[in-house]
Design an enzyme around this catalytic site. Structure first.
Site, PDB file in Angstrom:
ATOM      1  N   ASP A 165     -23.165  18.826   4.959  1.00 50.99           N
ATOM      2  CA  ASP A 165     -21.901  19.371   5.170  1.00 50.99           C
ATOM      3  C   ASP A 165     -20.902  18.500   4.190  1.00 50.99           C
ATOM      4  O   ASP A 165     -20.767  17.724   3.708  1.00 50.99           O
ATOM      5  CB  ASP A 165     -21.527  19.949   6.210  1.00 50.99           C
ATOM      6  CG  ASP A 165     -20.775  20.913   6.947  1.00 50.99           C
ATOM      7  OD1 ASP A 165     -20.496  21.573   6.680  1.00 50.99           O
ATOM      8  OD2 ASP A 165     -20.327  20.423   8.350  1.00 50.99           O
TER       9      ASP A 165
ATOM     10  N   ARG B  78     -14.344  22.352   2.126  1.00 54.18           N
ATOM     11  CA  ARG B  78     -13.579  20.781   2.412  1.00 54.18           C
ATOM     12  C   ARG B  78     -13.227  20.251   1.094  1.00 54.18           C
ATOM     13  O   ARG B  78     -12.053  20.310   0.493  1.00 54.18           O
ATOM     14  CB  ARG B  78     -13.439  19.977   3.658  1.00 54.18           C
ATOM     15  CG  ARG B  78     -13.093  20.560   5.064  1.00 54.18           C
ATOM     16  CD  ARG B  78     -13.267  20.047   5.612  1.00 54.18           C
ATOM     17  NE  ARG B  78     -14.833  20.646   6.926  1.00 54.18           N
ATOM     18  CZ  ARG B  78     -15.930  19.769   6.948  1.00 54.18           C
ATOM     19  NH1 ARG B  78     -15.744  18.638   7.723  1.00 54.18           N
ATOM     20  NH2 ARG B  78     -17.314  19.915   6.934  1.00 54.18           N
TER      21      ARG B  78
ATOM     22  N   SER C 143     -27.989  28.500   6.929  1.00 55.26           N
ATOM     23  CA  SER C 143     -28.555  29.000   7.980  1.00 55.26           C
ATOM     24  C   SER C 143     -28.115  29.821   8.583  1.00 55.26           C
ATOM     25  O   SER C 143     -27.476  30.755   7.523  1.00 55.26           O
ATOM     26  CB  SER C 143     -27.497  27.732   9.156  1.00 55.26           C
ATOM     27  OG  SER C 143     -26.519  28.437   9.706  1.00 55.26           O
TER      28      SER C 143
ATOM     29  N   GLU D 271     -26.803  31.554  10.751  1.00 57.05           N
ATOM     30  CA  GLU D 271     -25.579  31.616  10.717  1.00 57.05           C
ATOM     31  C   GLU D 271     -24.504  31.939   9.690  1.00 57.05           C
ATOM     32  O   GLU D 271     -23.850  32.595   9.381  1.00 57.05           O
ATOM     33  CB  GLU D 271     -24.771  30.613  11.743  1.00 57.05           C
ATOM     34  CG  GLU D 271     -25.229  30.506  13.400  1.00 57.05           C
ATOM     35  CD  GLU D 271     -26.496  29.876  13.470  1.00 57.05           C
ATOM     36  OE1 GLU D 271     -27.358  29.353  12.564  1.00 57.05           O
ATOM     37  OE2 GLU D 271     -27.681  30.247  14.297  1.00 57.05           O
ATOM     38  N   ASN D 272     -24.745  30.925   9.072  1.00 54.95           N
ATOM     39  CA  ASN D 272     -23.843  31.233   7.460  1.00 54.95           C
ATOM     40  C   ASN D 272     -24.310  32.443   6.676  1.00 54.95           C
ATOM     41  O   ASN D 272     -23.332  33.035   5.783  1.00 54.95           O
ATOM     42  CB  ASN D 272     -24.821  29.967   6.077  1.00 54.95           C
ATOM     43  CG  ASN D 272     -24.487  28.895   6.586  1.00 54.95           C
ATOM     44  OD1 ASN D 272     -24.881  28.012   6.511  1.00 54.95           O
ATOM     45  ND2 ASN D 272     -23.105  28.296   7.150  1.00 54.95           N
TER      46      ASN D 272
ATOM     47  N   SER E  32     -26.091  21.885  15.316  1.00 60.35           N
ATOM     48  CA  SER E  32     -25.128  23.227  14.015  1.00 60.35           C
ATOM     49  C   SER E  32     -27.127  23.836  14.247  1.00 60.35           C
ATOM     50  O   SER E  32     -27.183  24.482  12.936  1.00 60.35           O
ATOM     51  CB  SER E  32     -24.841  23.024  12.606  1.00 60.35           C
ATOM     52  OG  SER E  32     -23.299  22.631  12.861  1.00 60.35           O
TER      53      SER E  32
END
Ligand code: IPE
Ligand code: IPE
Ligand code: MG
Length: 249
Positions: A20, A24, A65, A67-68, A196
Site C-alpha cells: 500500500d 501517496r 482488491s 474494491e479496487n 482491507s
C-alpha cells in the site's frame, strides 16, 4: 545459523503483504498515481528476491482488491496493463529462480488478455519448487468466503456432503488458498492499520507487522526488519507463556 540478524531456523513459511502507498508516494513527487504503481514493481522484485533468499516458501502479494474496481477507470486499466507487462517481463526471472506463480481471487473478472497471460505464466512456472509467489487479484476475503459457503451449500443440497462433514479443514479446502499454508506473518506498508478484506480466515493467528514505508520505498532490508520483528514475538496460540517454555524443555 544467524544471517542478516535473522534466525534461519525460524523463517516463516508464508509471508503475505498488503502493498500500500503507491498513490501517496507519487503524490509526494507531484506525479500521477500510475507513476507510483510503476515504481512499486521494484519493491515487488526486492521482496520476492529476499524472501526466496532466506527460504520463505510462499509469498502472497495483495495486488488488486475487489474494491479496487471502484477506482477511476484509467487507473484500473493502467493497473491491468502494468500487470500484464510485469508478468511477461518477470517470467524469465521466475524460471531462473525456480519460483512458481499462482493467483487467488475472482480471476475471471480480469480483462481477457490479462487472464490469458496470467494463466500462461502460472502454467509455465507450475513445476518450479523453490518458492511460490501468489498474486491476489480481484480478490476479497468476503467474496472468497461467500463462494466457499455457496459451494458447500450446493454439496449438501446434492447430498454429497452432510453438515457434519463441515469442519475447519474441510471449509478451508473450499477457499482459493487450499494447498497454501496460512501466513505466519502479514506485512502492510504505508502506515495504514487495517486488513482491507484480505485473507480474513487465513490470518486468524498471523502476526501483523505495519510499517510507515510507502510501498515503492520498500526494500530488502525492510523485509528483513519485518522478519526479525516477527522472530521476537511469542506465538502463544491461546496458551500461556509458561506452558510454552515447559514445552521447550
Ligand atoms: C497500493 O497503493 C496499490 C493498489 C491498491 C493497487 P495505493 O494505490 O492504494 O496507494 P495509496 O494508498 O492511494 O497511497
Ligand atoms: C488494499 O489497499 C488493496 C491492495 C493493496 C491491493 P487499498 O489502498 O485499496 O486499501 P484501503 O481502501 O485504503 O483500505
Ligand atoms: Mg491504498
Amino acid at each position: 545459523m544467524i544471517d542478516n540478524g535473522i534466525d534461519k531456523s525460524r523463517i516463516p513459511k508464508h509471508v503475505a503483504v498488503i502493498m500500500d502507498g503507491n498513490g501517496r508516494w507519487a503524490k509526494q513527487k507531484g506525479k500521477s498515481r500510475i507513476f507510483g504503481h510503476k515504481n512499486g514493481v521494484r519493491a515487488v522484485r526486492d521482496t520476492i528476491e529476499i524472501a526466496a533468499e532466506i527460504g520463505v516458501k510462499f509469498v502472497t502479494l495483495y495486488a488488486f482488491s475487489t474494491e479496487n474496481w471502484n477506482r477511476p477507470k484509467d487507473e484500473v486499466s493502467s493497473l491491468m496493463e502494468l500487470l500484464v507487462f510485469t508478468i511477461n517481463k518477470e517470467i524469465k526471472t521466475l524460471m531462473e529462480n525456480d519460483i512458481a506463480l499462482q493467483a487467488i481471487g475472482d480471476l475471471k473478472s480480469l480483462p481477457k488478455n490479462c487472464y490469458r497471460e496470467l494463466m500462461k505464466a502460472i502454467e509455465k512456472t507450475s513445476s518450479n519448487k523453490r518458492m511460490t509467489l501468489v498474486l491476489a487479484l480481484s480478490y476479497s476475503s468476503k467474496w472468497e468466503i461467500m463462494n466457499a459457503v455457496k459451494e458447500i451449500a450446493k454439496q449438501v443440497e446434492l447430498k454429497k456432503m452432510t453438515t457434519e462433514d463441515i469442519t475447519e479443514e474441510n471449509f478451508a479446502s473450499y477457499l482459493c488458498t487450499t494447498n497454501i499454508p496460512d501466513p505466519e506473518l502479514l506485512i502492510r506498508t504505508s502506515g495504514e492499520h487495517r486488513i482491507s478484506n484480505f485473507l480474513l480466515w487465513q490470518i486468524a493467528y498471523s502476526e501483523l507487522y505495519f510499517t510507515e514505508k510507502l510501498w515503492p520505498d520498500f526494500r530488502k532490508e525492510d523485509f528483513i526488519t519485518a522478519i526479525t520483528d516477527f522472530q521476537k514475538r511469542e506465538r502463544r496460540f491461546g496458551k500461556t507463556s509458561e506452558q510454552l517454555s515447559n514445552m521447550m524443555q
